[in-house]
Write a protein that holds these residues in place. Structure first.
Motif, PDB file in Angstrom:
ATOM      1  N   ALA A 489       0.739  -1.229   0.016  1.00 19.45           N
ATOM      2  CA  ALA A 489      -0.070   0.006  -0.146  1.00 19.45           C
ATOM      3  C   ALA A 489       0.952   1.181   0.034  1.00 19.45           C
ATOM      4  CB  ALA A 489      -1.054  -0.023   1.101  1.00 19.45           C
ATOM      5  N   MET A 490       1.826   1.222   0.640  1.00 19.65           N
ATOM      6  CA  MET A 490       2.669   2.424   0.719  1.00 19.65           C
ATOM      7  C   MET A 490       3.495   2.578  -0.538  1.00 19.65           C
ATOM      8  SD  MET A 490       2.180   3.658   3.723  1.00 19.65           S
ATOM      9  CE  MET A 490       0.599   2.603   3.408  1.00 19.65           C
ATOM     10  N   LEU A 491       4.013   1.584  -1.199  1.00 20.65           N
ATOM     11  CA  LEU A 491       4.545   1.549  -2.657  1.00 20.65           C
ATOM     12  C   LEU A 491       3.596   2.140  -3.624  1.00 20.65           C
ATOM     13  CD1 LEU A 491       6.609  -1.581  -2.977  1.00 20.65           C
ATOM     14  CD2 LEU A 491       7.475   0.778  -2.812  1.00 20.65           C
ATOM     15  N   GLU A 492       2.431   1.914  -3.308  1.00 23.25           N
ATOM     16  CA  GLU A 492       1.382   2.371  -4.413  1.00 23.25           C
ATOM     17  C   GLU A 492       1.173   4.020  -4.170  1.00 23.25           C
ATOM     18  OE1 GLU A 492      -3.143   1.992  -5.186  1.00 23.25           O
ATOM     19  OE2 GLU A 492      -2.289   0.347  -4.535  1.00 23.25           O
ATOM     20  N   LEU A 493       1.034   4.335  -2.970  1.00 27.30           N
ATOM     21  CA  LEU A 493       0.813   5.607  -2.505  1.00 27.30           C
ATOM     22  C   LEU A 493       2.089   6.682  -2.966  1.00 27.30           C
ATOM     23  CD1 LEU A 493      -1.457   5.297   0.653  1.00 27.30           C
ATOM     24  CD2 LEU A 493      -1.961   5.656  -1.588  1.00 27.30           C
ATOM     25  N   PHE A 494       3.095   5.925  -2.761  1.00 24.04           N
ATOM     26  CA  PHE A 494       4.540   6.823  -3.170  1.00 24.04           C
ATOM     27  C   PHE A 494       4.481   7.029  -4.437  1.00 24.04           C
ATOM     28  CE2 PHE A 494       8.993   6.885  -4.720  1.00 24.04           C
ATOM     29  CZ  PHE A 494       9.371   7.909  -3.943  1.00 24.04           C
ATOM     30  N   SER A 495       3.902   6.049  -5.354  1.00 23.15           N
ATOM     31  CA  SER A 495       3.901   6.319  -6.787  1.00 23.15           C
ATOM     32  C   SER A 495       2.963   7.256  -7.097  1.00 23.15           C
ATOM     33  CB  SER A 495       3.735   4.878  -7.572  1.00 23.15           C
ATOM     34  OG  SER A 495       3.502   5.157  -8.849  1.00 23.15           O
ATOM     35  N   VAL A 496       1.671   7.429  -6.494  1.00 26.85           N
ATOM     36  CA  VAL A 496       0.649   8.281  -6.629  1.00 26.85           C
ATOM     37  C   VAL A 496       1.354   9.912  -6.473  1.00 26.85           C
ATOM     38  CG1 VAL A 496      -1.581   9.074  -5.994  1.00 26.85           C
ATOM     39  CG2 VAL A 496      -1.129   6.498  -6.595  1.00 26.85           C
ATOM     40  N   TRP A 497       1.939   9.849  -5.327  1.00 31.20           N
ATOM     41  CA  TRP A 497       2.586  11.138  -4.589  1.00 31.20           C
ATOM     42  C   TRP A 497       3.440  11.517  -5.665  1.00 31.20           C
ATOM     43  CZ3 TRP A 497       7.486  12.168  -3.477  1.00 31.20           C
ATOM     44  CH2 TRP A 497       7.926  13.335  -2.919  1.00 31.20           C
ATOM     45  N   SER A 498       4.480  10.857  -6.350  1.00 27.28           N
ATOM     46  CA  SER A 498       5.700  11.127  -7.076  1.00 27.28           C
ATOM     47  C   SER A 498       5.027  11.450  -8.295  1.00 27.28           C
ATOM     48  CB  SER A 498       6.673  10.064  -6.919  1.00 27.28           C
ATOM     49  OG  SER A 498       6.245   8.927  -7.676  1.00 27.28           O
ATOM     50  N   GLY A 499       4.013  10.929  -8.812  1.00 27.81           N
ATOM     51  CA  GLY A 499       3.395  11.032 -10.129  1.00 27.81           C
ATOM     52  C   GLY A 499       2.922  12.344 -10.148  1.00 27.81           C
TER      53      GLY A 499
END
Length: 610
Positions: A489-499
């Protein structure tokens, strides 16, 4: 009659040579004293009056039950047995000061923050304890009496000086460490207002005895079923719970705090996520706060939440002109430096917290409403996470008919089963023996987050910290979801944030965006062609067309106007990194150009986004 016989008859007194010594406990919940349990009473005066020999005056005595002496019968409470002179003769007199109160221990921390551990019976007959700072006795002691009265101690209005004398005159042999903040007092002791977790003789000491939001209700199993299990398939709910559990890890990792800001439209479930995070440590509705507070007020709340979670709802209620400074302070963990009356420095509040926030606007958009521009450091310390999922803030409804019903279920649980998971996480952490391994585990998790700059690395570390907290909770049976769910879940949200943020340093992107916006808005008004003889008011530079592109030649002053808030060196460094500088003199970012009979240094820029 010896002391044991007096105790068996229900009489306790304090006169400098005799005293009561109990065990220190900062559990604020009411409890029946050992004397009351021995008599089978609680909050009543039905026990027979105790008998006692003559009183050696002058002295203070505390009676927990009605007491008979040769001098008379005394109601429960603290009494002053004094002597005064009348018509040349010594006359005994007695003054009841307050309801039963005992000084159990002297409290202090490293030679400062002295206080007294008080045990007292309130109006309902319940016994409570409070570690009282000694400075509340300054002056007439009004602050002390206000707190005691608020907690149910009955005080004679004419006996305030005697109450001060009584408390200051007690010097119990027992000494207890005073903790002036919640959280880790040592690597093996975590202090909360109502309990200590770990090893060490310390107690939470505060000016206000009832400022305790770390309350408990329901069961851990109820919380796990209704909130913990529903984190599976819901990255934002997982983020909320992991953010709350990550606070206690900051101390052992020697990291500063920081936070996450859930951004979304009204009624999408943002506040439900805030309450879910708050329920880890206390009542879901009462543990959270709103942004509607001064910077000083938020400092006090952060200090009370040290090593846990600072949950703040509705960023729109904050002053957009001040919130940038508040974000820096909350994440850095240091309050304002303030002067005392004599000009010296007052002690500065300090804390370590994970900040979890929500609002309809992101941090930069909210600051823009106040005419302020957010900086990358602020955006890294409070990272915007969009609440645009399948059902508002949620993805998997776990059998519920809709996102609204899911949010309602989370909110109900946060006020019925709460305050259990956080302390359980601390106990499991201490019992695991894994504290020394945490830095290495965090480093290995950080390596799995793709980051292209120092700022992204800092953000990745915070996401990894939350993932680690979640995986530890899963390993210890506190979070009933499959192993690896928190990390995923944290990897997914990090990807959303960085995008959403874009690539590179945040300041570089801000500088480039500001420059393009300035050209779009003022290109025709503040610039003219290099070969044209035109009069331009408030000129920012000239332009020249070459190779199917327009090159904008800024003056130094025009470039500063185009990108306010940054110095010229920082601006040109960012523009060079973006590849927008087309010509320059050796060793410089600018080039001299002949215009209208003079040769100013101009910055030749060809933005790719204009």
């Amino acid at each position: 009659m010896n002391a044991a016989e007096e105790l068996n008859q229900g009489l306790l007194f304090s006169d400098g040579t005799h005293g009561t010594h109990g065990t220190a406990s900062n559990a604020g919940a009411s409890s029946c004293s050992t004397e009351e349990m021995a008599h089978g009473t609680h909050g009543t005066n039905t026990v027979p009056a105790a008998h006692h020999p003559e009183i050696e005056r002058p002295t203070f005595r505390t009676y927990d039950h009605p007491a008979k002496t040769l001098a008379g019968t005394y109601a429960p409470g603290v009494w002053w047995h004094g002597v005064k002179e009348e018509k040349g003769k010594a006359v005994n007199y007695d003054k009841r000061i307050c309801s039963p109160l005992h000084v159990e221990a002297v409290t202090a921390c490293e030679g400062a923050d002295f206080g007294r551990l008080l045990r007292f019976r309130n109006t309902l007959g319940d016994w409570r304890e409070w570690a009282m700072p000694m400075h509340l006795l300054k002056g007439s002691g009004e602050d002390l009496r206000g707190e005691l009265l608020n907690m149910g101690v009955e005080i004679d209005p004419d006996a305030f000086k005697l109450l001060n004398r009584f408390i200051q005159g007690q010097h119990p042999k027992r000494h207890v460490i005073a903790a002036t903040a919640t959280g880790w007092h040592s690597p093996t002791l975590f202090i909360m207002p109502r309990e200590n977790i770990g090893n060490g003789d310390a107690i939470y000491q505060s000016e206000a005895a009832n400022l305790d939001d770390f309350r408990q209700a329901g069961t851990l199993e109820g919380w796990q079923t209704e909130i913990g299990a529903r984190c599976e398939g819901n990255p934002l709910l997982m983020l909320a719970v992991c953010a709350s559990l990550a606070g206690p890890l900051l101390y052992h990792l020697q990291r500063q705090g920081g936070g996450f800001h859930i951004v979304g439209d009204s009624s999408t479930g943002k506040s439900s996520a805030i309450q879910a995070a708050a329920s880890v440590w206390g009542h879901g509705e009462q543990f959270k706060r709103t942004w509607r507070a001064t910077g000083n007020g938020l400092e006090g709340i952060a200090a009370q939440r040290n090593d846990t979670l600072l949950a703040l709802d509705e960023i729109g209620e904050a002053d957009p002109r001040e919130i940038g400074a508040v974000v820096y302070a909350m994440a850095n963990g240091t309050g304002k430096a303030r002067a005392s009356r004599n000009g010296g420095a007052r002690p500065t509040k300090r804390w370590r917290v994970v900040l979890f926030s929500s609002g309809e606007l992101g941090l930069s958009a909210h600051m823009a409403e106040g005419g302020k521009r957010s900086r990358a450091g602020q955006e890294i310390r409070l990272m915007d996470i969009p609440a645009r999922r399948t059902h508002g803030a949620w993805d998997h409804l776990h059998g519920l008919p809709g996102g609204r019903e899911f949010s309602d279920a989370i909110q109900r649980t946060s006020v019925t089963h709460y305050g259990q998971a956080g302390p359980a996480f601390i106990r499991a952490l201490l019992a695991s023996g894994e504290v020394d391994d945490l830095p290495a585990v965090l480093a290995s998790l950080c390596a799995k987050y793709p980051s292209g700059s120092g700022q992204e690395s800092r953000a990745a570390e915070r996401f990894a910290l939350l993932g680690m907290a979640g995986e530890l909770a899963i390993e210890w049976g506190l979070l009933p979801v499959p192993a690896g769910a928190a990390h995923a879940a944290m990897l997914e949200l990090f990807s959303v944030w960085s995008g959403n943020r874009g690539q590179g340093q945040g300041e570089d992107a801000t500088i480039c965006a500001s420059l393009c916006e300035f050209i779009t808005r003022h290109g025709d008004a503040l610039f003219s062609g290099l070969s044209a003889a035109a009069v331009v008011r408030d000129r920012a530079g000239w332009w020249r067309d070459e190779d199917n592109r327009r090159v904008w030649m800024f003056t130094a002053e025009g470039l500063r106007r185009a990108v306010p808030g940054f110095d010229l060196v920082r601006i040109t460094t960012a523009l060079d990194a973006a590849g927008w500088i087309t010509e320059r003199n050796t060793g410089l970012y600018s080039k001299r150009v002949r215009v209208d009979g003079f040769t100013p240094r101009l910055y030749h820029l060809a933005p790719t986004e204009v």
